[in-house]
Design an enzyme around this catalytic site. Sequence first.
Site, mmCIF file in Angstrom:
data_model
loop_
_atom_site.group_PDB
_atom_site.id
_atom_site.type_symbol
_atom_site.label_atom_id
_atom_site.label_comp_id
_atom_site.label_asym_id
_atom_site.label_seq_id
_atom_site.Cartn_x
_atom_site.Cartn_y
_atom_site.Cartn_z
ATOM 1 C CE1 TYR A 59 174.207 -26.826 -20.871
ATOM 2 C CE2 TYR A 59 175.729 -27.533 -22.583
ATOM 3 C CZ TYR A 59 174.796 -26.633 -22.102
ATOM 4 O OH TYR A 59 174.436 -25.556 -22.859
ATOM 5 C CD GLU A 61 170.677 -28.789 -19.836
ATOM 6 O OE1 GLU A 61 171.700 -29.497 -19.645
ATOM 7 O OE2 GLU A 61 170.453 -28.141 -20.867
ATOM 8 C CG ASP A 205 163.829 -9.715 -4.558
ATOM 9 O OD1 ASP A 205 164.894 -9.994 -3.970
ATOM 10 O OD2 ASP A 205 163.789 -9.259 -5.719
ATOM 11 C CB THR A 231 171.185 -11.408 -5.707
ATOM 12 O OG1 THR A 231 171.201 -10.437 -4.656
ATOM 13 C CG2 THR A 231 170.274 -10.923 -6.826
ATOM 14 C CE LYS A 234 171.215 -6.601 -5.534
ATOM 15 N NZ LYS A 234 170.541 -7.715 -6.212
ATOM 16 N NE ARG A 240 177.756 -9.471 -10.788
ATOM 17 C CZ ARG A 240 177.179 -8.396 -10.268
ATOM 18 N NH1 ARG A 240 175.925 -8.111 -10.552
ATOM 19 N NH2 ARG A 240 177.851 -7.593 -9.471
HETATM 20 N N1 DSN Z 1 170.599 -3.761 -9.799
HETATM 21 C C1 DSN Z 1 170.288 -4.078 -8.428
HETATM 22 C C2 DSN Z 1 170.479 -2.927 -7.512
HETATM 23 O O1 DSN Z 1 171.378 -2.148 -7.751
HETATM 24 O O2 DSN Z 1 169.763 -2.803 -6.533
HETATM 25 C C3 DSN Z 1 168.961 -4.673 -8.286
HETATM 26 O O3 DSN Z 1 168.916 -5.857 -8.994
#
Ligand code: DSN
Length: 417
Positions: A59, A61, A205, A231, A234, A240
């Site tokens: 933990y 925080e 984003d 994120t 990707k 993730r």
């Molecule tokens: N779920 C994602 C996508 O497939 O683009 C976006 O967060």
Amino acid sequence: MYSRPIDSIGFVESFDPEVSAMMQRELVRQQDGIELIASENFASPAVIAAMGSILTNKYAEGLPGKRYYGGCQFVDELESLCIQRAKDLFGAEFANVQPHSGAQANMAVELAILQPGDTMMGMSLANGGHLSHGSPANISGKYYNVVSYDVNHETGLIDYDQIRDMAKKCNPKLIIAGASAYPRAIDFSIFADIAHEVGAVFMVDMAHIAGLVAGGAHQSPVPYADIVTTTTHKTLRGPRGGLILGREEFAKKINSAVFPGTQGGPLEHVIAAKAICLKEAAQDSFKDYAHNVVANAKVMAQALLEEGFDLVTGGTDNHLMLADLRPMHITGKELQQRCDENHITLNKNAIPGDPEKPSVTSGVRIGTPAATTRGLGAQEMKQIAKCIAMTARDFEGTKAEVRATVAQICEKYPLYR
Ligand code: DSN
């Protein structure tokens, strides 16, 4: 790529054969299929190993050096390293690496910048935006006054003049650029001009394109935006999770909005994996990867056009394309299902102005990040485009041939073996 064994499934087996068997089936699905979901990728064994490590026990925080628990000296080192790598990779003044996901990163920024009822602008979900950019179904759409912009339904392109007019009328405190299903490069400098003209904070984003940005295959939003979220799983090819970059002046507010504003304890095992992926993304080989993702997408788009598909905007500048299936007389839902049965994974996706409901759609989204990680190139892109066309036109009559082609490609480019 990644031709070394993944041991964790075998390890789990001795403790929980039921879970291990499910993991094994998912591994085989990934190995024996072609992954075209634009938001997915294959993380490296080091990234996966860090996520499955003892760091999950801690933990922590707070932030490095300012925690609410004892025993944080080593996770402090780790999180500081991750922050530094994020700042270095993207040239940002500030980074918070704790968001559990992209949606959480966006929620934290909105909490930091807006009061309930304040006006924000974002691209509508139906036109390629994201739930957390102001969808009525998301907390962003419930707590804030959202003015959504669409793409031009004729061209499929962002209409910057229309966004400027809308911004001048609604005076937003926050403007969000970035998309989940937009096949063209976004001009962040124009968005920044619009935001400055109306006195709004400008957030990008870049979740979908973060890897392309890191590899120099898309304009970076960092010099133009006040705040950038992403994120890490990707095109960036990490674990993730999410992260936030920005100008130093927003650091304090954003840090408080992440914790205690919207999250509790950070996931230090995932932060370790983020640090590894940021190191991987700084290598020269990652630049090649990012450019190959775009090159593969262009080949795939051209091949789909030659097969008779209609592509929104006529092609792609990035890692994805959006096929309008109406000329093929098949819905997105039906093509997704048929492709699944042929071991090609993609997703149904609304096209701009889609007459079908979101659970059906008139389109599919096709992306090249995962297939490129696996090593596939131009020849395979053409083969896959042909397979998708055969699946759309004559599923029953061609499924044996399509499955044989998929199997041959997967055999040639092993994954985690
Ligand atoms: N779920 C994602 C996508 O497939 O683009 C976006 O967060």
